[in-house]
Design an enzyme around this catalytic site. Sequence first.
Site, PDB file in Angstrom:
ATOM      1  N   CYS A 270      -6.455  -6.205  -7.072  1.00 26.13           N
ATOM      2  CA  CYS A 270      -6.190  -5.633  -5.747  1.00 26.13           C
ATOM      3  C   CYS A 270      -5.566  -6.667  -4.807  1.00 26.13           C
ATOM      4  O   CYS A 270      -4.958  -6.295  -3.809  1.00 26.13           O
ATOM      5  CB  CYS A 270      -7.438  -5.005  -5.141  1.00 26.13           C
ATOM      6  SG  CYS A 270      -8.882  -6.055  -5.113  1.00 26.13           S
ATOM      7  N   HIS A 271      -5.660  -7.958  -5.157  1.00 21.83           N
ATOM      8  CA  HIS A 271      -5.008  -8.980  -4.325  1.00 21.83           C
ATOM      9  C   HIS A 271      -3.485  -8.834  -4.369  1.00 21.83           C
ATOM     10  O   HIS A 271      -2.801  -9.324  -3.483  1.00 21.83           O
ATOM     11  CB  HIS A 271      -5.432 -10.390  -4.753  1.00 21.83           C
ATOM     12  CG  HIS A 271      -5.060 -10.755  -6.154  1.00 21.83           C
ATOM     13  ND1 HIS A 271      -5.823 -10.362  -7.240  1.00 21.83           N
ATOM     14  CD2 HIS A 271      -4.016 -11.445  -6.658  1.00 21.83           C
ATOM     15  CE1 HIS A 271      -5.265 -10.827  -8.347  1.00 21.83           C
ATOM     16  NE2 HIS A 271      -4.164 -11.486  -8.020  1.00 21.83           N
TER      17      HIS A 271
ATOM     18  N   TYR B 210       0.853  -1.196   0.000  1.00 22.29           N
ATOM     19  CA  TYR B 210       0.000   0.000   0.000  1.00 22.29           C
ATOM     20  C   TYR B 210       0.886   1.242   0.000  1.00 22.29           C
ATOM     21  O   TYR B 210       0.608   2.213  -0.692  1.00 22.29           O
ATOM     22  CB  TYR B 210      -0.921   0.004   1.224  1.00 22.29           C
ATOM     23  CG  TYR B 210      -1.890  -1.146   1.252  1.00 22.29           C
ATOM     24  CD1 TYR B 210      -3.051  -1.135   0.485  1.00 22.29           C
ATOM     25  CD2 TYR B 210      -1.656  -2.266   2.055  1.00 22.29           C
ATOM     26  CE1 TYR B 210      -3.944  -2.198   0.507  1.00 22.29           C
ATOM     27  CE2 TYR B 210      -2.535  -3.323   2.090  1.00 22.29           C
ATOM     28  CZ  TYR B 210      -3.687  -3.294   1.310  1.00 22.29           C
ATOM     29  OH  TYR B 210      -4.558  -4.348   1.341  1.00 22.29           O
TER      30      TYR B 210
ATOM     31  N   GLU C 110      -0.523 -17.291  -8.604  1.00 19.88           N
ATOM     32  CA  GLU C 110       0.240 -16.504  -9.573  1.00 19.88           C
ATOM     33  C   GLU C 110       1.738 -16.787  -9.481  1.00 19.88           C
ATOM     34  O   GLU C 110       2.417 -16.875 -10.495  1.00 19.88           O
ATOM     35  CB  GLU C 110      -0.041 -15.017  -9.393  1.00 19.88           C
ATOM     36  CG  GLU C 110      -1.449 -14.642  -9.840  1.00 19.88           C
ATOM     37  CD  GLU C 110      -1.717 -13.149  -9.823  1.00 19.88           C
ATOM     38  OE1 GLU C 110      -0.796 -12.358  -9.523  1.00 19.88           O
ATOM     39  OE2 GLU C 110      -2.858 -12.775 -10.112  1.00 19.88           O
TER      40      GLU C 110
ATOM     41  N   ASN D 284     -12.733  -1.171  -5.114  1.00 16.49           N
ATOM     42  CA  ASN D 284     -12.525  -1.753  -6.441  1.00 16.49           C
ATOM     43  C   ASN D 284     -13.749  -2.581  -6.822  1.00 16.49           C
ATOM     44  O   ASN D 284     -14.036  -3.593  -6.180  1.00 16.49           O
ATOM     45  CB  ASN D 284     -11.264  -2.632  -6.404  1.00 16.49           C
ATOM     46  CG  ASN D 284     -10.979  -3.321  -7.714  1.00 16.49           C
ATOM     47  OD1 ASN D 284     -11.625  -3.114  -8.718  1.00 16.49           O
ATOM     48  ND2 ASN D 284      -9.972  -4.187  -7.686  1.00 16.49           N
TER      49      ASN D 284
END
Length: 126
Positions: free
Chosen positions: A93-94, A64, A122, A85
């Site tokens: 946003c993850h 952040y 990912e 979002n």
Amino acid sequence: MFGAVVTLDETAVSASPGELRRQVAAYESGERRRFDLDVRRPIGFTGEVMRAMAAIPYGETRTYGELAATLDTAAVAVGQACGRNPVPLVVPCHRVVGADSLGGYSAGDDDLTLKRRLLDHERANR
């Protein structure tokens, strides 16, 4: 998605619900790393944060605070915008985490299990 329900505002993307589901399924199976959708971002700060989140590469994270520094604002403000979002996952946003924790996740899971699973997915499919 990975056993969790993810709510997306279908009016914020330029695709039919079926196409959106197909792309989400391809992402979940590891066949897709990026969504081929036009996203209608809100005007103003939330839209700016969404644009910054969309620029985070697949399999990577930003804090952040890092996003706040690029946007010349506070980390708390970035976190609040992430929470607004309308299309989590499509605008990733993850991939935004706290400096010392995962932070929060607005896609409907209170214990961050889905956020952790998305990040692991990912990293494993880079």
